[in-house]
Design a protein around this motif. Structure first.
Motif, PDB file in Angstrom:
ATOM      1  N   ARG A   1      -6.438   0.984  -7.913  1.00  0.00           N
ATOM      2  CA  ARG A   1      -6.859   2.276  -7.386  1.00  0.00           C
ATOM      3  C   ARG A   1      -8.371   2.372  -7.505  1.00  0.00           C
ATOM      4  NH1 ARG A   1      -4.177   7.382 -10.015  1.00  0.00           N
ATOM      5  NH2 ARG A   1      -2.502   6.816  -8.593  1.00  0.00           N
TER       6      ARG A   1
ATOM      7  N   SER B   1       0.821  -1.217   0.000  1.00  0.00           N
ATOM      8  CA  SER B   1       0.000   0.000   0.000  1.00  0.00           C
ATOM      9  C   SER B   1       0.849   1.258   0.000  1.00  0.00           C
ATOM     10  CB  SER B   1      -0.881   0.038   1.249  1.00  0.00           C
ATOM     11  OG  SER B   1      -1.769  -1.033   1.257  1.00  0.00           O
TER      12      SER B   1
ATOM     13  N   VAL C   1      -1.250  -1.605 -10.491  1.00  0.00           N
ATOM     14  CA  VAL C   1      -1.714  -0.781  -9.377  1.00  0.00           C
ATOM     15  C   VAL C   1      -3.232  -0.906  -9.331  1.00  0.00           C
ATOM     16  CG1 VAL C   1      -1.905   1.571  -8.451  1.00  0.00           C
ATOM     17  CG2 VAL C   1       0.199   0.856  -9.614  1.00  0.00           C
TER      18      VAL C   1
ATOM     19  N   ASP D   1      -3.345   3.721  -3.021  1.00  0.00           N
ATOM     20  CA  ASP D   1      -3.013   2.796  -4.110  1.00  0.00           C
ATOM     21  C   ASP D   1      -2.487   1.488  -3.532  1.00  0.00           C
ATOM     22  OD1 ASP D   1      -3.667   4.585  -6.121  1.00  0.00           O
ATOM     23  OD2 ASP D   1      -1.589   5.057  -6.659  1.00  0.00           O
TER      24      ASP D   1
ATOM     25  N   MET E   1       1.629   7.996  -8.141  1.00  0.00           N
ATOM     26  CA  MET E   1       1.002   7.205  -7.076  1.00  0.00           C
ATOM     27  C   MET E   1       0.306   8.144  -6.090  1.00  0.00           C
ATOM     28  SD  MET E   1       4.084   4.477  -6.427  1.00  0.00           S
ATOM     29  CE  MET E   1       5.292   5.790  -6.245  1.00  0.00           C
TER      30      MET E   1
END
Length: 170
Positions: free
Chosen positions: A131, A101, A129, A149, A145
């Motif tokens: 999200r 994370s 990733v 995420d 980022m």
């Protein structure tokens, strides 16, 4: 979308991640112009797929329960496949996947993925990733980022531990 392929029993099997869905695994049927395979869904169900002649993207799909898929696998020779997959897995024992994370306060929240120099520093690779419930496959070094995420990272155990430390400490 990335494609992986490999030989299984002398047949080229193509593996295609389907973000948010699962993984498609299929191979060509000799001389027919068709492909046959499965979609392993994240929810545990399996679809049997058979493409139209000459068009691998247009498929007939048959949804199966886990029990039905196991029965079909048994009819097709699952004991041999299980042995082969177990042998292949032994070759990958040093490869692991971990979800890491980006927490609030991380030195990389709001920064570019390339700023981490993750691969160079740890030999671990950020392959996706997640999200807001959406999967972003193969993010490039210019990907920004944000806190919250979830990074999907592949590497050795030591590389993954080092990656986790970098995301927390910088």
């Amino acid at each position: 979308m990335s494609h992986l392929s490999g030989k299984r029993g002398g047949v080229d099997v193509e593996v295609t991640p389907l973000p948010g869905i699962g993984v498609r695994k299929d191979f060509p049927l000799a001389g027919s112009g068709r492909r046959v395979g499965v979609v392993d869904r994240k929810d545990g169900t399996v679809d049997l797929i058979l493409s139209r002649p000459g068009n691998p993207d247009e498929c007939e799909q048959v949804a199966m329960t886990v029990t039905e898929a196991a029965t079909l696998a048994g009819l097709l020779g699952a004991p041999q496949l299980v042995g082969q997959l177990a042998a292949e897995q032994r070759d990958l024992d040093d490869v692991n996947t971990r979800h890491l994370s980006i927490r609030t306060g991380s030195p990389y929240a709001g920064r570019l993925l390339g700023d981490t120099r993750m691969r160079t520093r740890t030999t671990a690779s950020i392959v996706a990733v997640v999200r807001g419930g959406q999967t972003i496959p193969s993010p490039g070094p210019d990907f920004t980022m944000v806190a919250g995420d979830q990074l999907i990272v592949v590497g050795t155990g030591a590389g993954l531990d080092a990656a986790a430390t970098i995301l927390v400490d910088g």
